[in-house]
Design a protein around this motif. Structure first.
Motif, PDB file in Angstrom:
ATOM      1  N   ILE A 135       0.838  -1.198   0.000  1.00 28.80           N
ATOM      2  CA  ILE A 135       0.000   0.000   0.000  1.00 28.80           C
ATOM      3  C   ILE A 135       0.879   1.257   0.000  1.00 28.80           C
ATOM      4  O   ILE A 135       0.607   2.226  -0.713  1.00 28.80           O
ATOM      5  CB  ILE A 135      -0.937   0.019   1.216  1.00 28.80           C
ATOM      6  CG1 ILE A 135      -1.818  -1.219   1.249  1.00 28.80           C
ATOM      7  CG2 ILE A 135      -1.836   1.265   1.191  1.00 28.80           C
ATOM      8  CD1 ILE A 135      -2.566  -1.385   2.553  1.00 28.80           C
TER       9      ILE A 135
ATOM     10  N   PHE B 195       0.437   3.949  -3.010  1.00 32.50           N
ATOM     11  CA  PHE B 195      -0.188   5.255  -2.788  1.00 32.50           C
ATOM     12  C   PHE B 195       0.831   6.384  -2.680  1.00 32.50           C
ATOM     13  O   PHE B 195       0.491   7.540  -2.963  1.00 32.50           O
ATOM     14  CB  PHE B 195      -1.094   5.202  -1.563  1.00 32.50           C
ATOM     15  CG  PHE B 195      -2.413   4.555  -1.840  1.00 32.50           C
ATOM     16  CD1 PHE B 195      -3.470   5.293  -2.345  1.00 32.50           C
ATOM     17  CD2 PHE B 195      -2.591   3.195  -1.656  1.00 32.50           C
ATOM     18  CE1 PHE B 195      -4.682   4.693  -2.641  1.00 32.50           C
ATOM     19  CE2 PHE B 195      -3.796   2.585  -1.947  1.00 32.50           C
ATOM     20  CZ  PHE B 195      -4.846   3.335  -2.441  1.00 32.50           C
TER      21      PHE B 195
ATOM     22  N   ARG C  47      -0.960  15.817   1.171  1.00 29.36           N
ATOM     23  CA  ARG C  47      -0.532  14.514   0.647  1.00 29.36           C
ATOM     24  C   ARG C  47      -0.033  13.579   1.741  1.00 29.36           C
ATOM     25  O   ARG C  47      -0.366  12.393   1.752  1.00 29.36           O
ATOM     26  CB  ARG C  47       0.563  14.701  -0.395  1.00 29.36           C
ATOM     27  CG  ARG C  47       0.095  15.348  -1.686  1.00 29.36           C
ATOM     28  CD  ARG C  47       1.269  15.579  -2.606  1.00 29.36           C
ATOM     29  NE  ARG C  47       0.876  16.308  -3.805  1.00 29.36           N
ATOM     30  CZ  ARG C  47       1.757  16.810  -4.669  1.00 29.36           C
ATOM     31  NH1 ARG C  47       3.051  16.664  -4.460  1.00 29.36           N
ATOM     32  NH2 ARG C  47       1.338  17.456  -5.739  1.00 29.36           N
TER      33      ARG C  47
ATOM     34  N   CYS D 116      -2.912  12.406   3.880  1.00 31.30           N
ATOM     35  CA  CYS D 116      -3.749  11.500   3.102  1.00 31.30           C
ATOM     36  C   CYS D 116      -3.102  10.125   2.989  1.00 31.30           C
ATOM     37  O   CYS D 116      -3.773   9.092   3.126  1.00 31.30           O
ATOM     38  CB  CYS D 116      -3.992  12.091   1.720  1.00 31.30           C
ATOM     39  SG  CYS D 116      -5.087  11.103   0.685  1.00 31.30           S
ATOM     40  N   LEU D 117      -1.784  10.098   2.770  1.00 33.28           N
ATOM     41  CA  LEU D 117      -1.084   8.824   2.660  1.00 33.28           C
ATOM     42  C   LEU D 117      -1.133   8.052   3.969  1.00 33.28           C
ATOM     43  O   LEU D 117      -1.451   6.852   3.985  1.00 33.28           O
ATOM     44  CB  LEU D 117       0.371   9.067   2.244  1.00 33.28           C
ATOM     45  CG  LEU D 117       1.259   7.822   2.162  1.00 33.28           C
ATOM     46  CD1 LEU D 117       0.699   6.794   1.191  1.00 33.28           C
ATOM     47  CD2 LEU D 117       2.692   8.205   1.769  1.00 33.28           C
TER      48      LEU D 117
ATOM     49  N   LYS E 269      -3.240   8.354   6.469  1.00 26.86           N
ATOM     50  CA  LYS E 269      -4.615   7.948   6.761  1.00 26.86           C
ATOM     51  C   LYS E 269      -5.046   6.771   5.891  1.00 26.86           C
ATOM     52  O   LYS E 269      -5.768   5.864   6.342  1.00 26.86           O
ATOM     53  CB  LYS E 269      -5.563   9.129   6.578  1.00 26.86           C
ATOM     54  CG  LYS E 269      -5.400  10.204   7.648  1.00 26.86           C
ATOM     55  CD  LYS E 269      -6.269  11.416   7.347  1.00 26.86           C
ATOM     56  CE  LYS E 269      -6.057  12.502   8.400  1.00 26.86           C
ATOM     57  NZ  LYS E 269      -6.838  13.740   8.083  1.00 26.86           N
ATOM     58  N   THR E 270      -4.615   6.766   4.641  1.00 26.23           N
ATOM     59  CA  THR E 270      -4.924   5.642   3.752  1.00 26.23           C
ATOM     60  C   THR E 270      -4.267   4.363   4.248  1.00 26.23           C
ATOM     61  O   THR E 270      -4.896   3.297   4.293  1.00 26.23           O
ATOM     62  CB  THR E 270      -4.459   5.955   2.313  1.00 26.23           C
ATOM     63  OG1 THR E 270      -5.147   7.104   1.828  1.00 26.23           O
ATOM     64  CG2 THR E 270      -4.732   4.776   1.390  1.00 26.23           C
TER      65      THR E 270
ATOM     66  N   GLY F  60      -6.139   3.230   7.423  1.00 27.09           N
ATOM     67  CA  GLY F  60      -7.472   2.694   7.151  1.00 27.09           C
ATOM     68  C   GLY F  60      -7.420   1.333   6.489  1.00 27.09           C
ATOM     69  O   GLY F  60      -8.156   0.410   6.876  1.00 27.09           O
ATOM     70  N   ARG F  61      -6.556   1.193   5.488  1.00 28.16           N
ATOM     71  CA  ARG F  61      -6.447  -0.091   4.792  1.00 28.16           C
ATOM     72  C   ARG F  61      -5.947  -1.184   5.750  1.00 28.16           C
ATOM     73  O   ARG F  61      -6.444  -2.319   5.739  1.00 28.16           O
ATOM     74  CB  ARG F  61      -5.484   0.040   3.612  1.00 28.16           C
ATOM     75  CG  ARG F  61      -5.988   0.913   2.481  1.00 28.16           C
ATOM     76  CD  ARG F  61      -7.156   0.269   1.740  1.00 28.16           C
ATOM     77  NE  ARG F  61      -7.547   1.026   0.577  1.00 28.16           N
ATOM     78  CZ  ARG F  61      -7.159   0.763  -0.678  1.00 28.16           C
ATOM     79  NH1 ARG F  61      -6.357  -0.268  -0.906  1.00 28.16           N
ATOM     80  NH2 ARG F  61      -7.568   1.511  -1.681  1.00 28.16           N
TER      81      ARG F  61
END
Length: 228
Positions: free
Chosen positions: A39, A43, A73, A76-77, A79-80, A83-84
């Motif tokens: 991930i 991302f 950015r 966002c990275l 948090k992604t 979450g994943r």
């Protein structure tokens, strides 16, 4: 005492630490680590975030990222990734709920010597924790990508190291640099800076950031000041 606000700045590297909720295990198996790194690679490329270093520990992760001009950015990275990873672990364990602490820690890093020291700090974490005897024996950090001749190296080149040469010579010099180890003083400075969302750098860096954001971010100690 109010908590220190997280500071993210354009065009600077950031040392980011995110811990498991109540220090619970996040990476329980090699499959967990592979999933997270897949991930991160996907991302970071999609969001155009430079990745200089990383280390996945059992219950937390270290990242050294440069978001470029877009301040969102990096957040966002992270948090992604969080979450994943949460959905992945919850599905495996048949559970629900949070996997991580609510907020990640972030410390803007001065380029040059401090950036290199921060890379070394991150990649020596497993050694300091007694998990391995040397950085090259740990599978879940950026060290092997930096020092091996793997064609799938997706890390961003480290700025400020042109004098180290290129190719094999660069990799050898970097390996020597990590092997030299980090001083206790430097370790504590980096550790405290990211723990308290402060700056990793010298006094000139503090002055530079003050000019940019209009306020001075001092490198303070923990807790309240002593009473007279």
């Amino acid at each position: 005492m109010p908590r220190t606000g997280r500071l993210i700045l354009p065009d600077f590297p950031h040392h980011i630490v995110q811990r498991g909720h109540n220090r619970q295990t996040v990476f329980a198996s090699p499959a967990d680590c592979h999933y997270y790194l897949d991930i991160l690679q996907e991302f970071s490329k999609a969001l155009d975030v430079k990745v200089y270093a990383f280390c996945l520990m059992t219950n937390h992760v270290h990242l050294l990222l440069d978001p470029g001009t877009d301040l969102e950015r990096a957040s966002c990275l992270v948090k992604t990734l969080a979450g994943r990873m949460t959905r992945y672990r919850n599905k495996l364990e048949g559970r629900s709920g949070t996997l991580w602490e609510g907020r990640f820690k972030s410390s803007p890093v001065q380029t040059g010597t401090y950036l290199l020291e921060c890379c070394r700090y991150i990649e020596l974490n497993p050694v300091r924790a007694g998990m391995v005897t040397e950085a090259g024996k740990y599978d879940w950090s950026s060290y092997s990508l930096r020092t091996d001749t793997k064609p799938d190296n997706w890390l961003s080149p480290l700025p400020g190291t042109k004098l180290w040469g290129t190719g094999k010579r660069w990799r050898e010099r970097y390996a020597e640099f990590v092997k030299e180890g980090i001083s206790e003083e430097c370790y504590q400075q980096i550790h405290n800076a990211v723990k308290r969302n402060q700056l990793t750098g010298n006094s000139r860096f503090v002055d530079e950031i003050a000019q940019i954001i209009g306020t001075r971010v001092e490198q303070r100690g923990p807790g309240r000041p002593p009473k007279n």
